[in-house]
Design a protein around this motif. Structure first.
Motif, short mmCIF file in Angstrom:
data_model
loop_
_atom_site.label_atom_id
_atom_site.label_comp_id
_atom_site.label_asym_id
_atom_site.label_seq_id
_atom_site.Cartn_x
_atom_site.Cartn_y
_atom_site.Cartn_z
N ARG A 234 2.28 -9.17 -6.59
CA ARG A 234 1.08 -9.06 -6.78
C ARG A 234 0.04 -9.74 -5.95
NH1 ARG A 234 3.16 -10.13 -12.52
NH2 ARG A 234 2.93 -8.18 -13.74
N ALA A 235 0.52 -10.69 -5.47
CA ALA A 235 -0.68 -11.46 -4.77
C ALA A 235 -0.36 -11.10 -3.08
CB ALA A 235 -0.02 -12.90 -4.38
N ARG A 236 0.61 -10.41 -2.67
CA ARG A 236 0.64 -10.13 -1.24
C ARG A 236 0.61 -8.70 -1.19
NH1 ARG A 236 2.60 -14.90 1.36
NH2 ARG A 236 3.11 -16.50 0.07
N LEU A 237 0.98 -7.85 -2.06
CA LEU A 237 0.93 -6.45 -1.67
C LEU A 237 0.04 -5.51 -2.32
CD1 LEU A 237 4.85 -5.94 -1.91
CD2 LEU A 237 3.52 -6.22 0.24
N LEU A 238 -0.40 -5.93 -3.43
CA LEU A 238 -1.41 -5.35 -3.89
C LEU A 238 -2.71 -5.07 -3.09
CD1 LEU A 238 -1.55 -6.38 -7.84
CD2 LEU A 238 -0.78 -4.18 -6.89
N GLY A 239 -3.03 -3.64 -2.93
CA GLY A 239 -4.11 -3.20 -1.97
C GLY A 239 -3.89 -3.03 -0.42
N ILE A 240 -2.79 -3.25 -0.32
CA ILE A 240 -2.37 -3.30 1.29
C ILE A 240 -2.33 -1.78 1.55
CG2 ILE A 240 -0.45 -3.48 3.00
CD1 ILE A 240 -1.97 -5.92 2.32
N ILE A 241 -1.48 -1.01 0.64
CA ILE A 241 -1.47 0.50 1.01
C ILE A 241 -1.92 1.05 -0.78
CG2 ILE A 241 0.03 2.48 1.26
CD1 ILE A 241 1.56 1.02 3.10
N PRO A 242 -3.13 1.26 -0.95
CA PRO A 242 -3.49 1.50 -2.35
C PRO A 242 -2.78 2.46 -3.18
CG PRO A 242 -5.50 1.42 -0.70
CD PRO A 242 -4.35 1.38 0.13
N ALA A 243 -1.92 3.61 -2.45
CA ALA A 243 -1.31 4.58 -3.10
C ALA A 243 -0.10 3.97 -3.93
CB ALA A 243 -0.98 5.53 -2.29
N TYR A 244 0.46 2.85 -3.20
CA TYR A 244 1.59 2.05 -4.13
C TYR A 244 0.93 1.10 -5.10
CZ TYR A 244 5.27 2.99 -0.59
OH TYR A 244 6.06 3.59 0.28
N ASP A 245 -0.30 1.00 -5.48
CA ASP A 245 -0.53 0.01 -6.41
C ASP A 245 -0.26 0.19 -7.78
OD1 ASP A 245 -1.70 -1.50 -4.37
OD2 ASP A 245 -3.70 -1.22 -4.79
N PRO A 246 -0.31 1.64 -8.20
CA PRO A 246 0.18 1.74 -9.56
C PRO A 246 1.70 1.49 -9.72
CG PRO A 246 -1.46 3.63 -8.84
CD PRO A 246 -1.07 2.69 -7.58
N ALA A 247 2.46 1.56 -8.84
CA ALA A 247 3.71 1.46 -9.07
C ALA A 247 4.10 0.04 -8.72
CB ALA A 247 4.78 2.40 -7.74
N LEU A 248 3.31 -0.57 -8.09
CA LEU A 248 3.56 -1.83 -7.97
C LEU A 248 3.41 -2.90 -9.16
CD1 LEU A 248 2.08 -2.80 -4.29
CD2 LEU A 248 4.60 -2.63 -5.18
N ALA B 20 12.40 -2.87 -8.41
CA ALA B 20 11.30 -3.58 -7.67
C ALA B 20 11.50 -3.66 -6.18
CB ALA B 20 10.89 -4.72 -8.47
N LYS B 21 12.96 -4.05 -5.82
CA LYS B 21 13.12 -4.18 -4.55
C LYS B 21 13.27 -2.74 -3.75
CE LYS B 21 16.36 -8.17 -4.41
NZ LYS B 21 18.08 -8.51 -4.27
N ALA B 22 13.58 -1.72 -4.32
CA ALA B 22 13.75 -0.41 -3.66
C ALA B 22 12.06 -0.17 -3.34
CB ALA B 22 14.17 0.62 -4.67
N LEU B 23 11.07 -0.35 -4.22
CA LEU B 23 9.87 0.04 -4.15
C LEU B 23 9.21 -0.85 -2.96
CD1 LEU B 23 7.27 1.63 -4.93
CD2 LEU B 23 6.63 -0.24 -6.63
N VAL B 24 9.38 -2.10 -3.03
CA VAL B 24 8.89 -3.03 -1.93
C VAL B 24 9.40 -2.62 -0.62
CG1 VAL B 24 8.82 -5.51 -1.29
CG2 VAL B 24 8.38 -4.92 -3.57
N GLU B 25 10.74 -2.40 -0.64
CA GLU B 25 11.51 -2.16 0.64
C GLU B 25 10.60 -0.77 1.22
OE1 GLU B 25 15.58 -0.23 2.37
OE2 GLU B 25 15.40 -1.25 0.57
N SER B 26 10.17 0.12 0.37
CA SER B 26 9.58 1.34 0.86
C SER B 26 8.26 0.86 1.52
CB SER B 26 9.45 2.19 -0.36
OG SER B 26 8.65 3.43 -0.05
N LEU B 27 7.56 0.17 0.63
CA LEU B 27 6.26 -0.20 1.22
C LEU B 27 6.26 -1.00 2.63
CD1 LEU B 27 3.42 -1.61 -0.78
CD2 LEU B 27 3.84 -2.58 1.49
#
Length: 244
Positions: A23-37, A190-197
């Motif tokens: 939440r602290a480091r990835l939200l907003g980096i690529i907005p399209a990912y935010d709902p999944a994050l 969650a790991k798979a999603l973060v890895e993708s981002l």
């Protein structure tokens, strides 16, 4: 090397660490990912809470079982002593007047009856039944029958309690393991999603910033959360601007 086995207590460290840093480091980096994050972090938090509740319930029941077993111990000890005293009472009869194996079928001794709660209960019930015979050659048979009847009633609760505790131990472990497996599923997704981002950002090496188990040697056991790392991420567009 990553931690290959995350136990029930480690879920309470790895889970909050991952959801907080995502939440602290990835939200907003690529907005399209935010709902999944948002989705995966909420799932981690929910699974972590479920895991904590399952472990707490298991440990409370185990503590109750141990407490109950300690409370029942004097009853079992008293029943064993009663068998021993009755054996001594039989020894006080005239030789040949009482067949000891009528009361202690295995070897004619109280010791031969066994020591488990179930074995002792069977021995007590057997003696009580034999003392009901109005032709019993045992002196003071009515007195001893009353004592054995009382011991049988008290000891029956010990055997029932022991059986309930055994069933609980068998059922609690699968419950905790099921909660752990559900937690692992959420954590791995969650790991798979973060890895993708991070692949999109070209920062795959930063996976351990979000999943602390990737920093822990295989076989090591984590007992407290690590300090937060200082690294921050920026969006690809910002990187390109800085390079220009």
């Amino acid at each position: 090397m990553a931690d290959k086995f995350i136990d029930q207590d480690e879920t309470q460290i790895y889970g909050p660490y991952a959801s907080r840093h995502i939440r602290a480091r990835l939200l907003g980096i690529i907005p399209a990912y935010d709902p999944a994050l948002h989705y995966v972090t909420d799932r981690i938090d929910a699974a972590t809470a479920t895991m904590a509740a399952a472990v707490s319930a298991a440990r409370e029941k185990d503590a109750d079982r141990r407490k109950g077993a300690q409370g029942k111990a004097p009853i079992l000890k008293g029943a064993k002593q009663l068998l021993g005293k009755f054996s001594q009472h039989l020894s006080g009869h005239d030789p040949g007047s009482v067949d000891r194996k009528v009361f202690f079928p295995k070897d004619g001794t109280a010791r031969g009856a066994g020591s488990s709660a179930q074995d002792v209960l069977l021995a007590v019930l057997h003696v009580a039944a034999r003392l009901e015979d109005p032709k019993s050659p045992v002196r003071d048979a009515a007195h001893w029958r009353e004592r054995f009847d009382a011991a049988a009633k008290a000891l029956a609760s010990v055997v029932a309690f022991a059986e309930d505790a055994r069933v609980e131990r068998q059922s609690l472990t699968p419950e905790v393991e099921a909660a752990r497996q559900a937690w692992l599923n959420g954590y791995q997704s969650a790991k798979a999603l973060v890895e993708s981002l991070l692949r999109q950002l070209g920062r795959l090496e930063q996976m351990p910033l979000f999943f602390h188990d990737l920093n822990v040697p295989s076989g090591a056991r984590v007992t407290e959360a690590p300090p937060d790392p200082p690294q921050t991420l920026t969006a690809p567009e910002e990187d390109e601007t800085e390079e220009a």
